[in-house]
Design a protein around this motif. Structure first.
Motif: not given
Length: 865
Positions: A179-194
């Motif tokens: 199976f193929n997979w990928s991960l991405a980061v989504e901010p919460v309430n416009g907060g930083a994700t760096d």
């Protein structure tokens, strides 16, 4: 063939019926050409099975097509008997002819759990009456898989301020491999994700499960949030994994970061104790190097660097010189903590200082100074304490200096001129010489050298009770001649006698009251002006007055025609002059003995009525005015006979007063008297306020040489005014007669006509003269002798005699030897007076001439010794 279809549907030839009520598909196609006997019916279906595979919630797979070729009256598609119509499958005719048909089959979205689901589609053709049926079944398989998912429902990462935590694991599973997979980061309430890093953001799992690492970077203490999105190969989000990053502080702080500073601050008040608390183990904190800096110049920190191997005590120090320059109020600063080599954001410690500086100086209340006769220089100083409310921190600002509003007070700092020191007050004796008697005040100002400090002041009282001579009466005496003198001033009481300085000569004065001393001047005083003052402990000459010691005048005889009706004269012994006045003369005439000869000059004054020398001889006061003019009072220079000042009073309509009598008393007051009315009204000069009213009108005017008593006399009526009492006393003199009167220099003897009275106007005795017709008299200044002018009826000439009246009681026989003087029988003496040195008689006479003229003369007659 006997075969029944579930919910069999029948359509016209060439049509296919598609129903959704109970059948997935139900269609019957009628076609021509099928009959005719023989096995003419056939059916071919391809493919004979379909397989669909779908991830739960995923993208539906594409539709598949079943193609059918048949010979028969039509084609019917449905589900075999007993096979329920599945809700997960949809079928529809995509095309059809009389011999072919294409069926489009596709799974539907369904809430079914993952699993394998099957069904069967049956294709049937044959004869329209239901015989000769031919059927084919197509097996449908529906694999609904769990598919790609994250078994980690949420992820919480714990970290320490400035330290990146170890990586965390996220588990990915799938019931289908690979199976193929990928991960991405989504901010919460416009907060930083760096802060959230994915070392691998995609991949292919050969087996299930797969573990993927997630890395959080070093961040300052706090809470951070983001969401991990797990996507399948189609980019569809299969899982949402909440990630929370909890970063614990590596350090904290405690202690005092707020203070209130007042002017009374101590050194310890400026040091705020803080602690930088390490929340790390010694090993972890050893490498964590920190530095602290201050945002304000008035705040410093010590130590300013270190590490977190252990907690560190800190001292935040306030700079007193910087604080002194700040305004009162709240001042903010911050201490910034920065870690070396760390990406962690700096942290600040707020420091608040409430500055409330109200510095002020204070001085102890000075004791009043009293300067009396016995006061010495050692008693003219005192020491005060100057202090402030400054504590040790600001004490260096408390320097001060002092000043005085009065020249007699000298303030000087003694010792340390800091915020708590002494101030010496010295009364300057030299400045007291001309200071008036009574209470004096000086403002003592203690002024800070720094304008931020409030000044202070105190009132310093000085009571001057030194014996002070303000007036000397009479102010003239003569060499080789003793004389009685009255001193008027203040501060004489407390002793029966006081030493009096006449220049360098000291005599004893008899104290009469607090304002009066009587003394005898010695004959040894040198010629000239000598200061008169009372001895005191300060050796200070507080005279302010002078005694003028004159040479013997040496007057010579004078017989001078005046040509004008001068009716009064006053004596100016200092300038050896006689000043004549009269209301019809319009001048003040001076007859002066100068350089051994008599000289005459005058000062023109309209309606001149009177003249008198001031108490100290420095001014000549002249009165003028009458029925036709306003009153005019002039002040002249007695030497130059020049005008200094003039003052008008009233108008010609104000009851026409004529102030012709001038009485200058030894307390410095001057009374102007109008002697021409029914009563003698008076004014005080120069205020021109109302004075007393005297009894007799048009009286004889007698003023003692010591200026202590005024007597107005006419007939038996007399009025006395003693300046020390300030009272008018009206009396009837027993046995009094005549218009001529005389008084001694001190007022202790009074002669009215031939009668002698004492100071209380008691009758002492009468003069005994050889002559029977008495005309005029004068009394010597010392009150021991009376000079009389009487007519000798035998010789028909005037006789001038001297009579000793020093005895306590009379009668007082005249000296049998007369004094040579020649007056014609027709002459009348209008004014007769002895010079103030007692050496000469002065006369004013009037002589009526029958031819219609009147003669007025002035005589100076030296008295034989």
């Amino acid at each position: 063939m006997s075969h029944r279809f579930q919910s069999l549907g029948l359509m016209a030839p060439g049509k296919l019926r598609f129903g959704l009520a109970t059948l997935l598909i139900s269609a019957f196609i009628l076609a021509c050409g099928g009959g005719g006997g023989g096995p003419a019916y056939s059916l071919d279906v391809s493919p004979n099975s379909l397989v669909f595979e779908v991830e739960q919630g995923g993208v539906l797979p594409p539709a598949q097509t079943i193609n059918a070729t048949f010979k028969g009256d039509g084609l019917v598609v449905g589900y075999p008997p007993g096979t329920p119509q599945p809700g997960w499958l949809a079928a529809s005719v995509s095309s059809s002819t009389t011999s072919t048909a294409s069926l489009r089959v596709q799974p539907l979205e369904s809430p079914l759990p993952p699993g394998t689901y099957t069904t069967t589609l049956r294709f049937v053709t044959g004869k329209a009456d239901g015989t000769n049926l031919v059927s084919k079944d197509v097996a449908i398989t529906y694999h609904l898989t769990q598919g790609l998912s994250g078994t980690t429902p949420s992820l919480t990462i714990h970290g320490q301020d400035g330290i990146a935590p170890t990586a965390s694991d996220v588990t990915i599973t799938s019931d289908k491999t690979p199976f193929n997979w990928s991960l991405a980061v989504e901010p919460v309430n416009g907060g930083a994700t760096d802060w959230l890093v994915l070392p691998n953001s995609s991949g292919t799992g050969q087996t299930s499960p797969v573990t993927v690492q997630v890395q959080a970077l070093a961040r300052p203490a706090g809470s951070y949030a983001a969401t991990l999105l797990l996507k399948n190969a189609q980019g569809q989000v299969r899982s949402r994994i909440p990630v929370t990053y909890l970063v614990a502080a590596a350090y904290g702080w405690s202690g005092q970061n707020h203070t209130r500073i007042t002017e009374a601050a101590l050194r310890t008040d400026l040091d705020l104790a803080l602690t930088l608390q390490s929340l790390l183990s010694p090993a972890s904190g050893d490498g964590r190097q920190w530095r602290i800096s201050s945002s304000q110049p008035w705040l410093s920190i010590s130590p300013s660097s270190g590490d977190l191997s252990s907690s560190t005590p800190l001292v935040a120090s306030l700079d007193p010189s910087q604080l002194w320059a700040l305004s009162n109020g709240t001042h903010l600063a911050s201490l910034t903590i920065q870690f070396t080599g760390s990406s962690a954001a700096p942290t600040t410690i707020p420091v608040t200082v409430d500055l409330a500086l109200n510095p002020a100086l204070t001085v102890t209340t000075p004791a009043p100074f009293t300067v009396g006769a016995g006061t010495t220089s050692a008693q003219l100083n005192q020491t005060l304490r100057v202090s402030s409310n400054l504590g040790e921190v600001f004490a260096p600002h408390g320097t001060w200096h002092a000043s005085s509003s009065a020249p007699w007070l000298l303030p000087t700092a003694s010792g340390d001129v800091a915020s708590n020191s002494t101030l010496k007050l010295d009364v300057q004796a030299s400045a007291l010489v001309n200071l008036p008697a009574g209470a004096q005040q000086a403002l003592l100002s203690v002024l800070p050298d720094d304008s931020r400090i409030a000044a202070t002041s105190a009132s310093v009282e000085l009571t001057m009770s030194l014996p002070e001579v303000k007036h000397v009466a009479p102010y003239c005496t003569w060499v080789n001649q003793a004389g009685q003198v009255v001193l008027r001033g203040t501060g004489f009481s407390g002793n029966a006698t006081l030493p009096v300085h006449l220049g360098s000569t000291v005599v004893t004065g008899t104290v009469v009251s607090d304002t009066e001393i009587q003394l005898q001047t010695p004959p040894t005083l040198p010629e000239g002006k000598v200061s008169v003052w009372i001895e005191n402990g300060l050796g200070m000459d507080r005279g302010g007055s002078e005694l003028v010691v004159l040479p013997e005048p040496g007057y010579t005889t004078l017989d001078q025609d005046l040509s004008k009706p001068f009716r009064e004269f006053t004596l100016d012994p200092e300038r050896q002059a006689v000043l004549l006045a009269g209301s019809f003369t319009h001048e003040i005439r001076r007859i002066r003995f100068q350089n051994g000869a008599w000289v005459t000059d005058s000062y023109p004054v309209q309606d001149a009525s009177g003249a008198a020398i001031s108490l100290d001889g420095k001014e000549l006061l002249v009165t003028a005015g009458g029925p036709s003019t306003s009153e005019l009072f002039l002040q002249l220079d007695p030497s130059a006979l020049t005008l200094r000042k003039s003052m008008s009073y009233g108008s010609p309509w104000d009851l026409y007063p004529t102030y012709n009598l001038i009485a200058g008393f030894n307390d410095g007051s001057t009374l102007l008297i109008d002697s021409f009315g029914s009563y003698n009204v008076s004014l005080w000069f120069p205020s021109l306020s109302n004075g007393p009213v005297f009894w007799p009108s048009d009286p004889m005017f007698l003023l003692t040489r010591d200026r202590s008593r005024l007597v107005l006399y006419r007939g038996s009526e007399s009025t006395s005014f003693d300046v020390t009492e300030g009272l008018v006393r009206n009396r009837v003199l027993p046995a009094a007669s005549g218009r001529s009167a005389g008084i001694s220099g001190n007022g202790n003897r009074l002669a009215v006509g031939l009668n002698i009275y004492d100071r209380d106007f008691s009758f002492l005795g009468s003069l005994v003269l050889p002559e029977s017709s008495f005309m005029s008299l004068a009394m010597s200044p010392d009150g021991t002798k009376v000079y009389t002018l009487a007519l000798n009826s035998a010789s028909g000439s005037w006789k001038l005699r001297r009579t000793d009246i020093s005895a306590a009681t009379g009668p007082y026989p005249a000296d049998p030897v007369d004094i040579p003087v020649t007056f014609e029988r027709t002459q009348i003496v209008t004014c007769m007076r002895v010079s103030e040195d007692g050496s000469t008689l002065f006369f004013l006479t009037t002589k009526d001439v029958y031819q219609g003229t009147t003669e007025y003369r002035f005589y100076a007659v030296p008295i034989p010794r």
